[in-house]
Design an enzyme around this catalytic site. Sequence first.
Site, PDB file in Angstrom:
ATOM      1  N   ASP A  19       2.222   9.587  -2.466  1.00 21.26           N
ATOM      2  CA  ASP A  19       3.354  10.227  -2.023  1.00 21.26           C
ATOM      3  C   ASP A  19       2.692  11.483  -0.800  1.00 21.26           C
ATOM      4  OD1 ASP A  19       5.725  11.222  -1.526  1.00 21.26           O
ATOM      5  OD2 ASP A  19       6.061  12.191  -3.122  1.00 21.26           O
ATOM      6  N   HIS A  36       1.164   8.190   7.293  1.00 21.05           N
ATOM      7  CA  HIS A  36       0.852   6.824   6.660  1.00 21.05           C
ATOM      8  C   HIS A  36      -0.662   6.098   7.145  1.00 21.05           C
ATOM      9  CE1 HIS A  36       4.856   7.064   5.020  1.00 21.05           C
ATOM     10  NE2 HIS A  36       5.454   6.824   6.057  1.00 21.05           N
ATOM     11  N   LEU A 130     -12.815  -5.221  -9.415  1.00 20.71           N
ATOM     12  CA  LEU A 130     -11.623  -4.562  -9.718  1.00 20.71           C
ATOM     13  C   LEU A 130     -10.375  -5.526  -9.089  1.00 20.71           C
ATOM     14  CD1 LEU A 130     -10.001  -1.402  -9.514  1.00 20.71           C
ATOM     15  CD2 LEU A 130     -10.477  -1.633  -7.175  1.00 20.71           C
TER      16      LEU A 130
HETATM   17  C1  FPP Z   1       5.240   8.119   0.543  1.00 24.16           C
HETATM   18  O1  FPP Z   1       4.959   9.177   1.172  1.00 24.16           O
HETATM   19  C2  FPP Z   1       4.428   6.979   0.982  1.00 24.16           C
HETATM   20  C3  FPP Z   1       4.891   5.884   1.305  1.00 24.16           C
HETATM   21  C4  FPP Z   1       6.339   5.421   1.439  1.00 24.16           C
HETATM   22  C5  FPP Z   1       3.904   4.929   2.120  1.00 24.16           C
HETATM   23  C6  FPP Z   1       2.547   4.602   1.174  1.00 24.16           C
HETATM   24  C7  FPP Z   1       1.792   3.808   2.133  1.00 24.16           C
HETATM   25  C8  FPP Z   1       0.516   4.099   2.399  1.00 24.16           C
HETATM   26  C9  FPP Z   1      -0.490   5.184   1.799  1.00 24.16           C
HETATM   27  C10 FPP Z   1      -0.169   3.347   3.430  1.00 24.16           C
HETATM   28  C11 FPP Z   1      -0.396   1.790   3.601  1.00 24.16           C
HETATM   29  C12 FPP Z   1      -0.732   1.527   2.179  1.00 24.16           C
HETATM   30  C13 FPP Z   1      -1.684   0.577   1.844  1.00 24.16           C
HETATM   31  C14 FPP Z   1      -2.092  -0.018   0.718  1.00 24.16           C
HETATM   32  C15 FPP Z   1      -2.630   0.131   3.184  1.00 24.16           C
HETATM   33  P1  FPP Z   1       6.214   9.802   2.027  1.00 24.16           P
HETATM   34  O2  FPP Z   1       6.044   9.322   3.409  1.00 24.16           O
HETATM   35  O3  FPP Z   1       7.612   9.624   1.517  1.00 24.16           O
HETATM   36  O4  FPP Z   1       5.964  11.458   1.979  1.00 24.16           O
HETATM   37  P2  FPP Z   1       6.744  12.606   2.225  1.00 24.16           P
HETATM   38  O5  FPP Z   1       7.616  12.907   0.613  1.00 24.16           O
HETATM   39  O6  FPP Z   1       5.680  13.788   2.411  1.00 24.16           O
HETATM   40  O7  FPP Z   1       7.657  12.232   3.184  1.00 24.16           O
END
Ligand code: FPP
Length: 242
Positions: A19, A36, A130
């Site tokens: 997050d 992201h 893993l």
């Molecule tokens: C939440 O942060 C994160 C996500 C919804 C996506 C997580 C995805 C990645 C880290 C990239 C792709 C993953 C892989 C496995 C290659 P948010 O955007 O909700 O953060 P915020 O709370 O700051 O808005």
Amino acid sequence: MPSTFPAPAPDLHVAIIMDGNGRWAIERGLPRTAGHRAGVEVVRRVVEAAPDLGVSVLTLYAFSTANWRRPTGEVRELLGLLREYLSSQAPQCVARGVRLSVIGRRDRLPAPLAAAIGTAETATAAGGTLHLRLALDYSARDVILRAARNGAAAGTLTLPAFERLLAEAEGGPGPVPPVDLLIRPGGEQRLSDFLLWESAFAELVFTDTLWPDFGAADLAAAVREFRGRERRFGGLSGRAAS
Ligand code: FPP
């Protein structure tokens, strides 16, 4: 398993709710999707660090069923990044003995992403160092509901039988041990419909670090904190019991 891979380390199942990508990007005047993209780099680093910390299963919350509510452009970008990750990282995973699999619904994913998942899963199936599981279009409540529906037909249901149904409903290659340690960077302290059943006795570690700033040292710190905790599973501590 090819004999050149080291034996799996002490068997921790670590789950991470990645997050804070959006906030990381906004703080820098960048579009959320840049967060992201930076988050993908962290996935690479964490996957590399995990085996040496005794992690044998790593489940990452990459896209929740609730995430479909985000703007179309962000969803498209996220799913694109996942596809890119699977295609580019599968060879690295093979080289490092990482088995990659996906849990969650696949029927709503774009066809090229579904195909990339299948290819990566097949290519990495022999990995024994893993087990990296990516949760994609995943909702724990949805998985539990589908397992319960399938179980209703089975009559009397035991815990192990229900857990097999859960693994089936999850859509991955099969059961894995329960979550030992669940980490949520990004400052929020909630589970957001992630591995609700499997985390029944998990130790929870919350950190304010945003996911793009997270690294091997943060994973090591969380594992250290986990190892310092006493797990009682509802029983008494060693001292109180004696
Ligand atoms: C939440 O942060 C994160 C996500 C919804 C996506 C997580 C995805 C990645 C880290 C990239 C792709 C993953 C892989 C496995 C290659 P948010 O955007 O909700 O953060 P915020 O709370 O700051 O808005």
